[in-house]
Write a protein that holds these residues in place. Structure first.
Motif, PDB file in Angstrom:
ATOM      1  N   UNK A 105      36.598 -57.155 -24.037  1.00  0.00           N
ATOM      2  CA  UNK A 105      37.519 -58.130 -23.668  1.00  0.00           C
ATOM      3  C   UNK A 105      37.427 -58.654 -22.271  1.00  0.00           C
ATOM      4  N   UNK A 106      36.801 -57.728 -21.633  1.00  0.00           N
ATOM      5  CA  UNK A 106      36.650 -57.863 -20.006  1.00  0.00           C
ATOM      6  C   UNK A 106      35.762 -59.052 -19.919  1.00  0.00           C
ATOM      7  N   UNK A 107      34.721 -58.877 -20.490  1.00  0.00           N
ATOM      8  CA  UNK A 107      33.521 -59.588 -20.366  1.00  0.00           C
ATOM      9  C   UNK A 107      33.917 -61.129 -21.036  1.00  0.00           C
ATOM     10  N   UNK A 108      34.491 -60.996 -22.202  1.00  0.00           N
ATOM     11  CA  UNK A 108      35.139 -62.170 -22.926  1.00  0.00           C
ATOM     12  C   UNK A 108      36.141 -63.070 -22.115  1.00  0.00           C
ATOM     13  N   UNK A 109      36.868 -62.617 -21.473  1.00  0.00           N
ATOM     14  CA  UNK A 109      37.974 -63.269 -20.773  1.00  0.00           C
ATOM     15  C   UNK A 109      37.339 -63.694 -19.533  1.00  0.00           C
ATOM     16  N   UNK A 110      36.419 -63.046 -19.074  1.00  0.00           N
ATOM     17  CA  UNK A 110      35.678 -63.431 -17.777  1.00  0.00           C
ATOM     18  C   UNK A 110      34.815 -64.707 -18.092  1.00  0.00           C
ATOM     19  N   UNK A 111      34.306 -64.820 -19.086  1.00  0.00           N
ATOM     20  CA  UNK A 111      33.599 -66.002 -19.724  1.00  0.00           C
ATOM     21  C   UNK A 111      34.239 -66.957 -19.772  1.00  0.00           C
ATOM     22  N   UNK A 112      35.659 -67.062 -20.270  1.00  0.00           N
ATOM     23  CA  UNK A 112      36.470 -68.097 -20.037  1.00  0.00           C
ATOM     24  C   UNK A 112      37.123 -68.658 -18.792  1.00  0.00           C
ATOM     25  N   UNK A 158      42.039 -58.708 -20.763  1.00  0.00           N
ATOM     26  CA  UNK A 158      42.211 -60.178 -20.922  1.00  0.00           C
ATOM     27  C   UNK A 158      43.076 -60.681 -19.865  1.00  0.00           C
ATOM     28  N   UNK A 159      44.247 -60.411 -19.744  1.00  0.00           N
ATOM     29  CA  UNK A 159      44.986 -60.885 -18.689  1.00  0.00           C
ATOM     30  C   UNK A 159      44.368 -61.030 -17.302  1.00  0.00           C
ATOM     31  N   UNK A 160      43.870 -59.550 -17.069  1.00  0.00           N
ATOM     32  CA  UNK A 160      43.167 -59.449 -15.579  1.00  0.00           C
ATOM     33  C   UNK A 160      41.903 -60.355 -15.447  1.00  0.00           C
ATOM     34  N   UNK A 161      41.320 -60.739 -16.632  1.00  0.00           N
ATOM     35  CA  UNK A 161      40.146 -61.598 -16.136  1.00  0.00           C
ATOM     36  C   UNK A 161      40.603 -63.023 -15.529  1.00  0.00           C
ATOM     37  N   UNK A 162      41.844 -63.542 -15.881  1.00  0.00           N
ATOM     38  CA  UNK A 162      42.426 -64.780 -15.542  1.00  0.00           C
ATOM     39  C   UNK A 162      42.543 -64.833 -14.152  1.00  0.00           C
ATOM     40  N   UNK A 163      42.668 -63.647 -13.451  1.00  0.00           N
ATOM     41  CA  UNK A 163      43.268 -63.500 -11.995  1.00  0.00           C
ATOM     42  C   UNK A 163      42.386 -62.374 -11.124  1.00  0.00           C
ATOM     43  N   UNK A 164      42.083 -61.562 -11.621  1.00  0.00           N
ATOM     44  CA  UNK A 164      41.415 -60.418 -10.913  1.00  0.00           C
ATOM     45  C   UNK A 164      39.839 -60.146 -10.896  1.00  0.00           C
ATOM     46  N   UNK A 453      33.506 -78.952 -28.730  1.00  0.00           N
ATOM     47  CA  UNK A 453      32.539 -79.228 -29.975  1.00  0.00           C
ATOM     48  C   UNK A 453      32.889 -78.516 -31.187  1.00  0.00           C
ATOM     49  N   UNK A 454      32.424 -78.610 -32.648  1.00  0.00           N
ATOM     50  CA  UNK A 454      32.496 -77.843 -33.615  1.00  0.00           C
ATOM     51  C   UNK A 454      32.174 -76.322 -33.359  1.00  0.00           C
ATOM     52  N   UNK A 455      31.028 -76.208 -32.718  1.00  0.00           N
ATOM     53  CA  UNK A 455      30.654 -74.845 -32.524  1.00  0.00           C
ATOM     54  C   UNK A 455      30.171 -74.580 -30.882  1.00  0.00           C
ATOM     55  N   UNK A 456      31.033 -73.604 -30.476  1.00  0.00           N
ATOM     56  CA  UNK A 456      30.881 -73.557 -28.929  1.00  0.00           C
ATOM     57  C   UNK A 456      30.394 -72.130 -28.637  1.00  0.00           C
ATOM     58  N   UNK A 457      30.106 -71.914 -27.284  1.00  0.00           N
ATOM     59  CA  UNK A 457      30.015 -70.547 -26.624  1.00  0.00           C
ATOM     60  C   UNK A 457      31.314 -70.225 -26.027  1.00  0.00           C
ATOM     61  N   UNK A 458      31.656 -69.098 -25.894  1.00  0.00           N
ATOM     62  CA  UNK A 458      32.707 -68.560 -24.999  1.00  0.00           C
ATOM     63  C   UNK A 458      32.921 -69.395 -23.516  1.00  0.00           C
ATOM     64  N   UNK A 459      31.806 -69.357 -23.103  1.00  0.00           N
ATOM     65  CA  UNK A 459      31.894 -70.057 -21.858  1.00  0.00           C
ATOM     66  C   UNK A 459      32.015 -71.438 -21.714  1.00  0.00           C
ATOM     67  N   UNK A 460      32.116 -72.264 -22.902  1.00  0.00           N
ATOM     68  CA  UNK A 460      32.227 -73.747 -22.890  1.00  0.00           C
ATOM     69  C   UNK A 460      33.691 -74.106 -22.847  1.00  0.00           C
ATOM     70  N   UNK A 461      34.366 -72.868 -22.931  1.00  0.00           N
ATOM     71  CA  UNK A 461      36.066 -73.313 -22.582  1.00  0.00           C
ATOM     72  C   UNK A 461      36.355 -73.746 -21.164  1.00  0.00           C
ATOM     73  N   UNK A 462      35.604 -72.990 -20.125  1.00  0.00           N
ATOM     74  CA  UNK A 462      35.846 -73.090 -18.794  1.00  0.00           C
ATOM     75  C   UNK A 462      35.754 -74.410 -18.430  1.00  0.00           C
ATOM     76  N   UNK A 463      34.713 -75.067 -18.675  1.00  0.00           N
ATOM     77  CA  UNK A 463      34.731 -76.610 -18.273  1.00  0.00           C
ATOM     78  C   UNK A 463      35.752 -77.470 -18.981  1.00  0.00           C
ATOM     79  N   UNK A 464      35.987 -77.267 -20.293  1.00  0.00           N
ATOM     80  CA  UNK A 464      37.018 -77.961 -20.873  1.00  0.00           C
ATOM     81  C   UNK A 464      38.542 -77.916 -20.038  1.00  0.00           C
TER      82      UNK A 464
END
Ligand code: ZN
Length: 472
Positions: A105-112, A158-164, A453-464
């Motif tokens: 979850x740490x790497x996943x939410x950091x990607x977002x 998960x919450x931590x990766x949004x701010x810490x 898009x219809x198929x995305x990487x987790x990192x793609x949400x950041x620019x969205x």
């Protein structure tokens, strides 16, 4: 194919006035009863973003929750209703981290949060050791507020990766301090132990420091629901020492329900607080214990926590109906446990009866039963397990239980799980107690959602999110 970026209205009532007069209570009557109202695209700029995460949600878990809700309430889940109404942008998301096809979850939410894949276990530190700027900072610099709401400890990954920023996700005392230093506006969840002088490693009374900095401290459901008119701009709500209890235990135990709010109740309070900032906000809401139900292969826990998460989708719909300039994203960070309903009996004809009766019969999580084993004598515990799991404890099992109690950790819960046998009783089986590497469900609506898009990487949400909020 044209996407429609705003799902149907749930209620014509004003969101904030409704929540104030109804004491923020969740009303199932508001859920999913609106007819589809087709709305045009509101443009690409959003005032606010609501980011909903069902942590560790396999597509199987998502399906089970919908089947069970139909059985129990003759309703589809909010998430499925969004798809039925063709009301949202929908995607599959690849969830890999920098060093594994299976993320934590740490790497996943950091990607977002940063748009960069990092190694499992870190929060906003790149594999080369450099510190990455979490999205909270950029949102704050745009004049907006930020909020984190979860059923886990509020300092969890998960919450931590949004701010810490921490190199190791277990540094939760540090994360609790960073939230204060970085002025995250709303923090609601579990994990009081990382804020209390009695349980922090450094002995600092962080709750007192938050109050000194202007945060209103909330420590019970009653305080959350009945804040009155003071309208604090910053909230720290800590409703349990560690993770909040599972929804199935909250539903069964009045003393837990009195102390702990639902995820949807916390979300409503977060929205009414963040809403005071006319520039908007970023709110992350996590059904964090869906993941724990997967790790524990606990079918009762996972179904009821997924349903508690689903209520938040209705809250987001209601809010975005009142505030169309809101981008809403609903997804998970990865699968967990490989939770799936399997065919039962000849020609699979016993599947439905087995599943529905099996889930109906479960009245506690394995974790809850483990938590009370030491406070009861053997006969009391035997009766409780019989009542809540329909599991018999004979003399041989009693011996095993004594050994497991002495062992500590999850030994008692593991025994209960093996005796309960979810596959035999409900048809639900598991691939492991670990995270899984499948592509996961995602949907979104509101300004900027058409860019997904219809198929995305987790990192793609950041620019969205960055584009929708026009972050520099
Ligand atoms: Zn997990």
């Amino acid at each position: 194919m044209k996407n429609i970026h705003h799902p149907a209205p749930i209620s014509r009532r004003g969101f904030l006035s409704a929540s104030a007069t109804a004491g923020l209570l969740w009303s199932p009557a508001l859920a999913g009863c609106g007819s589809l109202e087709i709305r045009g695209d509101e443009g690409e700029e959003a005032r606010s973003v609501i980011f909903l995460v069902a942590d560790g949600m396999n597509t199987g878990t998502w399906t089970l929750a919908d089947y069970y809700l139909q059985h129990r309430s003759k309703q589809r889940t909010e998430w499925v209703q969004l798809y039925q109404q063709n009301a949202v942008t929908r995607a599959l998301m690849e969830t890999c981290s920098a060093n594994s096809r299976v993320t934590d979850s740490a790497a996943a939410a950091s990607a977002w949060s940063t748009g960069i894949r990092i190694d499992n276990g870190a929060i906003n530190f790149a594999p080369d050791g450099s510190e990455l700027e979490p999205i909270h900072r950029r949102v704050q610099q745009s004049g907006r507020s930020t909020g984190l709401v979860t059923t886990t400890r509020i300092t969890h990954a998960t919450p931590a990766a949004f701010a810490a920023n921490v190199k190791v996700r277990g540094e939760e005392d540090t994360i609790a301090r960073q939230y204060l230093e970085r002025e995250v506006d709303v923090l609601l969840g579990g994990g009081e132990k990382n804020f209390s002088a009695l349980t922090r490693a450094d002995g600092i009374d962080l709750k007192q420091q938050y109050q000194a900095a202007g945060y209103q401290l909330l420590q019970s459901r009653d305080q959350l629901l009945n804040m009155g008119e003071e309208r604090a701009k910053r909230l720290l709500g800590l409703f349990w020492p560690s993770h909040l209890p599972y929804s199935i235990d909250r539903n069964q135990q009045p003393e837990i329900a009195q102390q702990v709010p639902t995820l949807a109740e916390m979300m409503r309070r977060a929205l009414s607080t963040l809403e005071q900032n006319r520039h908007g906000f970023l709110l992350q809401v996590e059904g964090g214990r869906v993941d724990h139900g997967g790790h524990g292969n606990d079918v009762g826990a996972i179904v009821h926590d997924q349903l508690a998460f689903d209520e938040c989708i209705a809250v987001a719909r209601e809010y975005s109906q009142q505030h169309p300039e809101t981008l809403v994203i609903v997804t998970t960070d990865h699968g967990c446990g490989g939770c799936q309903l399997n065919g039962v009996g000849s020609g699979y004809r016993d599947t439905d009866q087995t599943f529905f009766a099996g889930i109906d019969a479960i009245g506690a999580s394995y974790e809850y039963l483990q938590s009370v084993v030491s406070s009861m004598d053997a006969d009391q515990f035997k009766a409780l397990v019989q009542q809540r799991l329909q599991v018999e404890i004979d003399d041989k099992r009693q011996q095993q239980l004594v050994v497991a109690r002495a062992k500590g950790g999850y030994a008692v819960a593991n025994l209960l799980r093996s005796w309960h046998d979810s596959y035999a009783r409900t048809g639900v089986n598991w691939t492991s107690g670990n995270h899984t590497g499948e592509f996961v469900e995602l949907c979104a609506w509101g300004p900027g959602s058409a860019a997904i898009g219809q198929w995305i990487r987790n990192t793609d949400l950041h620019p969205v999110i960055g584009r929708a909020l026009q972050l520099s």
